[in-house]
Design a protein around this motif. Structure first.
Motif, PDB file in Angstrom:
ATOM      1  N   GLU A 184       0.834  -1.203   0.000  1.00  0.00           N
ATOM      2  CA  GLU A 184       0.000   0.000   0.000  1.00  0.00           C
ATOM      3  C   GLU A 184       0.866   1.249   0.000  1.00  0.00           C
ATOM      4  O   GLU A 184       1.885   1.310   0.700  1.00  0.00           O
ATOM      5  CB  GLU A 184      -0.932  -0.007   1.221  1.00  0.00           C
ATOM      6  CG  GLU A 184      -2.004  -1.081   1.097  1.00  0.00           C
ATOM      7  CD  GLU A 184      -2.958  -1.111   2.280  1.00  0.00           C
ATOM      8  OE1 GLU A 184      -2.867  -0.234   3.165  1.00  0.00           O
ATOM      9  OE2 GLU A 184      -3.778  -2.043   2.319  1.00  0.00           O
ATOM     10  N   ASP A 185       0.445   2.237  -0.789  1.00  0.00           N
ATOM     11  CA  ASP A 185       1.148   3.521  -0.822  1.00  0.00           C
ATOM     12  C   ASP A 185       0.977   4.219   0.527  1.00  0.00           C
ATOM     13  O   ASP A 185      -0.118   4.235   1.098  1.00  0.00           O
ATOM     14  CB  ASP A 185       0.587   4.390  -1.955  1.00  0.00           C
ATOM     15  CG  ASP A 185       1.511   5.535  -2.303  1.00  0.00           C
ATOM     16  OD1 ASP A 185       2.059   5.547  -3.420  1.00  0.00           O
ATOM     17  OD2 ASP A 185       1.697   6.435  -1.448  1.00  0.00           O
ATOM     18  N   HIS A 190       7.785   1.358 -10.378  1.00  0.00           N
ATOM     19  CA  HIS A 190       6.609   0.914  -9.628  1.00  0.00           C
ATOM     20  C   HIS A 190       5.369   1.248 -10.432  1.00  0.00           C
ATOM     21  O   HIS A 190       5.257   2.321 -11.026  1.00  0.00           O
ATOM     22  CB  HIS A 190       6.546   1.587  -8.252  1.00  0.00           C
ATOM     23  CG  HIS A 190       6.751   3.069  -8.278  1.00  0.00           C
ATOM     24  ND1 HIS A 190       8.001   3.637  -8.349  1.00  0.00           N
ATOM     25  CD2 HIS A 190       5.867   4.092  -8.256  1.00  0.00           C
ATOM     26  CE1 HIS A 190       7.877   4.955  -8.369  1.00  0.00           C
ATOM     27  NE2 HIS A 190       6.589   5.257  -8.322  1.00  0.00           N
ATOM     28  N   ASN A 246       4.918   6.395 -13.645  1.00  0.00           N
ATOM     29  CA  ASN A 246       5.494   7.712 -13.895  1.00  0.00           C
ATOM     30  C   ASN A 246       6.965   7.510 -14.251  1.00  0.00           C
ATOM     31  O   ASN A 246       7.671   6.786 -13.549  1.00  0.00           O
ATOM     32  CB  ASN A 246       5.381   8.601 -12.650  1.00  0.00           C
ATOM     33  CG  ASN A 246       3.946   8.934 -12.306  1.00  0.00           C
ATOM     34  OD1 ASN A 246       3.118   9.130 -13.197  1.00  0.00           O
ATOM     35  ND2 ASN A 246       3.631   8.983 -11.021  1.00  0.00           N
ATOM     36  N   GLY A 268       6.409  13.168 -12.693  1.00  0.00           N
ATOM     37  CA  GLY A 268       6.061  13.031 -11.277  1.00  0.00           C
ATOM     38  C   GLY A 268       6.727  11.883 -10.566  1.00  0.00           C
ATOM     39  O   GLY A 268       6.367  11.577  -9.426  1.00  0.00           O
ATOM     40  N   HIS A 305       1.600   2.108 -10.163  1.00  0.00           N
ATOM     41  CA  HIS A 305       0.535   2.543  -9.245  1.00  0.00           C
ATOM     42  C   HIS A 305      -0.751   1.819  -9.628  1.00  0.00           C
ATOM     43  O   HIS A 305      -1.097   1.738 -10.812  1.00  0.00           O
ATOM     44  CB  HIS A 305       0.274   4.042  -9.385  1.00  0.00           C
ATOM     45  CG  HIS A 305       1.361   4.938  -8.912  1.00  0.00           C
ATOM     46  ND1 HIS A 305       1.362   5.525  -7.669  1.00  0.00           N
ATOM     47  CD2 HIS A 305       2.487   5.364  -9.528  1.00  0.00           C
ATOM     48  CE1 HIS A 305       2.439   6.289  -7.551  1.00  0.00           C
ATOM     49  NE2 HIS A 305       3.142   6.212  -8.652  1.00  0.00           N
ATOM     50  N   THR A 336       9.108  10.198  -8.205  1.00  0.00           N
ATOM     51  CA  THR A 336       9.895  10.666  -7.057  1.00  0.00           C
ATOM     52  C   THR A 336      10.742   9.556  -6.452  1.00  0.00           C
ATOM     53  O   THR A 336      11.685   9.836  -5.721  1.00  0.00           O
ATOM     54  CB  THR A 336       8.988  11.247  -5.960  1.00  0.00           C
ATOM     55  OG1 THR A 336       8.070  10.242  -5.534  1.00  0.00           O
ATOM     56  CG2 THR A 336       8.221  12.462  -6.448  1.00  0.00           C
ATOM     57  N   VAL A 337      10.369   8.306  -6.702  1.00  0.00           N
ATOM     58  CA  VAL A 337      11.143   7.164  -6.201  1.00  0.00           C
ATOM     59  C   VAL A 337      11.684   6.420  -7.418  1.00  0.00           C
ATOM     60  O   VAL A 337      10.906   5.977  -8.277  1.00  0.00           O
ATOM     61  CB  VAL A 337      10.277   6.225  -5.335  1.00  0.00           C
ATOM     62  CG1 VAL A 337      11.099   5.018  -4.885  1.00  0.00           C
ATOM     63  CG2 VAL A 337       9.720   6.967  -4.123  1.00  0.00           C
TER      64      VAL A 337
HETATM   65  P1  5GP Z   1       6.079   8.306  -7.861  1.00  0.00           P
HETATM   66  O1  5GP Z   1       5.806   9.725  -7.495  1.00  0.00           O
HETATM   67  O2  5GP Z   1       7.582   8.034  -7.888  1.00  0.00           O
HETATM   68  O3  5GP Z   1       5.398   7.807  -9.091  1.00  0.00           O
HETATM   69  O4  5GP Z   1       5.464   7.428  -6.706  1.00  0.00           O
HETATM   70  C1  5GP Z   1       6.121   7.186  -5.509  1.00  0.00           C
HETATM   71  C2  5GP Z   1       5.077   6.755  -4.527  1.00  0.00           C
HETATM   72  O5  5GP Z   1       5.724   6.125  -3.436  1.00  0.00           O
HETATM   73  C3  5GP Z   1       4.273   7.914  -3.958  1.00  0.00           C
HETATM   74  O6  5GP Z   1       2.889   7.703  -4.234  1.00  0.00           O
HETATM   75  C4  5GP Z   1       4.589   7.876  -2.465  1.00  0.00           C
HETATM   76  O7  5GP Z   1       3.477   8.177  -1.670  1.00  0.00           O
HETATM   77  C5  5GP Z   1       5.062   6.458  -2.251  1.00  0.00           C
HETATM   78  N1  5GP Z   1       6.038   6.285  -1.187  1.00  0.00           N
HETATM   79  C6  5GP Z   1       7.153   7.054  -0.977  1.00  0.00           C
HETATM   80  N2  5GP Z   1       7.839   6.593   0.081  1.00  0.00           N
HETATM   81  C7  5GP Z   1       7.157   5.517   0.538  1.00  0.00           C
HETATM   82  C8  5GP Z   1       7.381   4.610   1.631  1.00  0.00           C
HETATM   83  O8  5GP Z   1       8.355   4.702   2.377  1.00  0.00           O
HETATM   84  N3  5GP Z   1       6.456   3.630   1.811  1.00  0.00           N
HETATM   85  C9  5GP Z   1       5.369   3.488   0.989  1.00  0.00           C
HETATM   86  N4  5GP Z   1       4.535   2.485   1.270  1.00  0.00           N
HETATM   87  N5  5GP Z   1       5.130   4.321  -0.040  1.00  0.00           N
HETATM   88  C10 5GP Z   1       6.009   5.322  -0.267  1.00  0.00           C
END
Ligand code: 5GP
Length: 110
Positions: free
Chosen positions: A25-26, A96, A83, A89, A98, A91-92
């Protein structure tokens, strides 16, 4: 960061795992149900996937669809999103998928 989740060094609510994939879960959900499906192997962005990764990436999508069914969202619908890079968008930097469900979605996305 997501390698640490895969290795259980950082806690997460895991909804599915096998030897290739992990779904959890996010932490900051953008829908009533919001999970992330990742490969265990580190791949930074979709720009880094290669032909040999086709089955792995296909597995993320197949698993997202199965989780959506299991959670009862298949009929009403759900959204899946990768993403790629900051402009989109991301950030990680560990790929992944979504999986967002449980509310109606708008198009085009922001
Ligand atoms: P992005 O913005 O890279 O497409 O999505 C990264 C997602 O990872 C975001 O929706 C953010 O809320 C989620 N996220 C970031 N850090 C963590 C974490 O430590 N644990 C979990 N479960 N989700 C995370």
């Amino acid at each position: 960061l997501f390698c640490k989740i895969a290795n259980r060094e950082i806690p997460a609510t895991i909804v599915y795992e096998d030897d290739q994939l992990l779904a959890f879960e996010d932490v900051n959900p953008q829908a009533p149900f919001h999970a992330l499906i990742i490969p265990r192997r580190h791949i930074s962005t979709l720009n880094d996937i290669q032909e040999r990764d086709a089955a792995l990436v296909g597995g993320l999508i197949t698993r997202a669809a199965q989780i959506a069914k299991d959670q009862g969202h298949a009929q009403d619908g759900y959204r899946t999103v990768f993403n790629c890079n900051r402009g989109a968008g991301q950030t990680v930097f560990h790929i992944h998928l979504h999986l967002l469900a449980g509310r109606s979605m708008n198009w085009p996305p922001g």
